[in-house]
Enzyme design. Sequence first.
Site, PDB file in Angstrom:
ATOM      1  N   ASP A  44       0.839  -1.203   0.000  1.00 15.55           N
ATOM      2  CA  ASP A  44       0.000   0.000   0.000  1.00 15.55           C
ATOM      3  C   ASP A  44       0.873   1.252   0.000  1.00 15.55           C
ATOM      4  OD1 ASP A  44       0.878  -0.117   2.637  1.00 15.55           O
ATOM      5  OD2 ASP A  44      -1.123  -0.099   3.530  1.00 15.55           O
ATOM      6  N   SER A  45       2.201   1.065   0.027  1.00 15.63           N
ATOM      7  CA  SER A  45       3.146   2.161  -0.204  1.00 15.63           C
ATOM      8  C   SER A  45       2.899   2.816  -1.556  1.00 15.63           C
ATOM      9  CB  SER A  45       4.581   1.638  -0.144  1.00 15.63           C
ATOM     10  OG  SER A  45       4.740   0.483  -0.964  1.00 15.63           O
ATOM     11  N   ASP A  83      -0.851  -6.378  -0.031  1.00 18.61           N
ATOM     12  CA  ASP A  83      -1.100  -5.619   1.192  1.00 18.61           C
ATOM     13  C   ASP A  83      -2.594  -5.408   1.393  1.00 18.61           C
ATOM     14  OD1 ASP A  83       0.438  -4.647   3.263  1.00 18.61           O
ATOM     15  OD2 ASP A  83       1.413  -3.116   2.046  1.00 18.61           O
ATOM     16  N   LYS A 112      -0.775  -9.398   3.527  1.00 19.25           N
ATOM     17  CA  LYS A 112      -0.053  -8.810   4.653  1.00 19.25           C
ATOM     18  C   LYS A 112      -0.983  -7.958   5.490  1.00 19.25           C
ATOM     19  CE  LYS A 112       3.116  -5.485   4.123  1.00 19.25           C
ATOM     20  NZ  LYS A 112       2.590  -4.401   4.997  1.00 19.25           N
ATOM     21  N   GLU A 114      -1.170  -5.437   8.985  1.00 19.74           N
ATOM     22  CA  GLU A 114      -0.450  -4.677   9.998  1.00 19.74           C
ATOM     23  C   GLU A 114      -1.116  -4.877  11.357  1.00 19.74           C
ATOM     24  OE1 GLU A 114       0.221  -0.590   9.075  1.00 19.74           O
ATOM     25  OE2 GLU A 114       0.894  -0.989   7.040  1.00 19.74           O
ATOM     26  N   GLU A 181       9.426  -3.686  10.846  1.00 20.51           N
ATOM     27  CA  GLU A 181       9.848  -2.399  10.272  1.00 20.51           C
ATOM     28  C   GLU A 181      10.322  -1.454  11.361  1.00 20.51           C
ATOM     29  OE1 GLU A 181       8.203   1.211   7.365  1.00 20.51           O
ATOM     30  OE2 GLU A 181       7.011  -0.609   7.640  1.00 20.51           O
TER      31      GLU A 181
END
Length: 263
Positions: A44-45, A83, A112, A114, A181
Amino acid sequence: MKITVQTLMKLAQEGQKITMLTCYDASFAATLDEAGVETLLVGDSLGMVMQGADSTLPVTLEDMAYHVRCVARGARNALIIGDMPFGSYQESPQQAFASAAKLMQAGAHMVKLEGGAFMADTTRFLVERGIPVCSHIGLTPQYVNTFGGYRVQGKSEDDAARIRADARALADAGASMVLMECVPAALAGAITAELPVPTIGIGAGPEVSGQVLVIYDMLGVYPGKKARFVKNFMPEAGSIAGAVKAYVHAVKNGSFPAAEHCF
């Protein structure tokens, strides 16, 4: 050779470093695949590096599914991780499954998520229904407003203990991989030694199972101040394909990340 979850586990068990880069389109997917990058993270970057947003929060599930489809068309061997964007999985395990199914149907092999131990139930729910999960702990960009910025996590004893507990809970819930991270290198190394699954680091030092960078960062394309953990591989390589190969080589031989890239 087609890369699978079992391939990544075998690499980690044998002490061979895993390579990962973000990827958002078919052309880059083919280039990274040819260079031997084992895992492509459709991150999602893209909200920041492609869409120009100041965070990942505006990215939608439809955005992610579109880019996963693009990457899947270009990659033949690499494992593709999609993501889960902000708001697509936090409400309930059922919401997470519906969102993850869309990314898997678009061509992802893993999703993925978070978040720490509080995401364990959701992780278990997905894994039990055939969706491999990469857990993302430490600095989690979707929580930037809670953290008050992009800050190193795990510097205090209490915070380090929490992150270690998060990693164990997520691995116990069935996560196939844990991405850390912006955590101190010593903490990331200790967590890696404790877990039965591979770990991927970004700003987490060398003692992890593998490394990931945003592709635009390692090519020196993204403007603005570079994070400490970023290395631009383009100047010495002279071409995109050469830079990607140099990154793979540096991760594999342990020369990246170096001390200056660590916390």
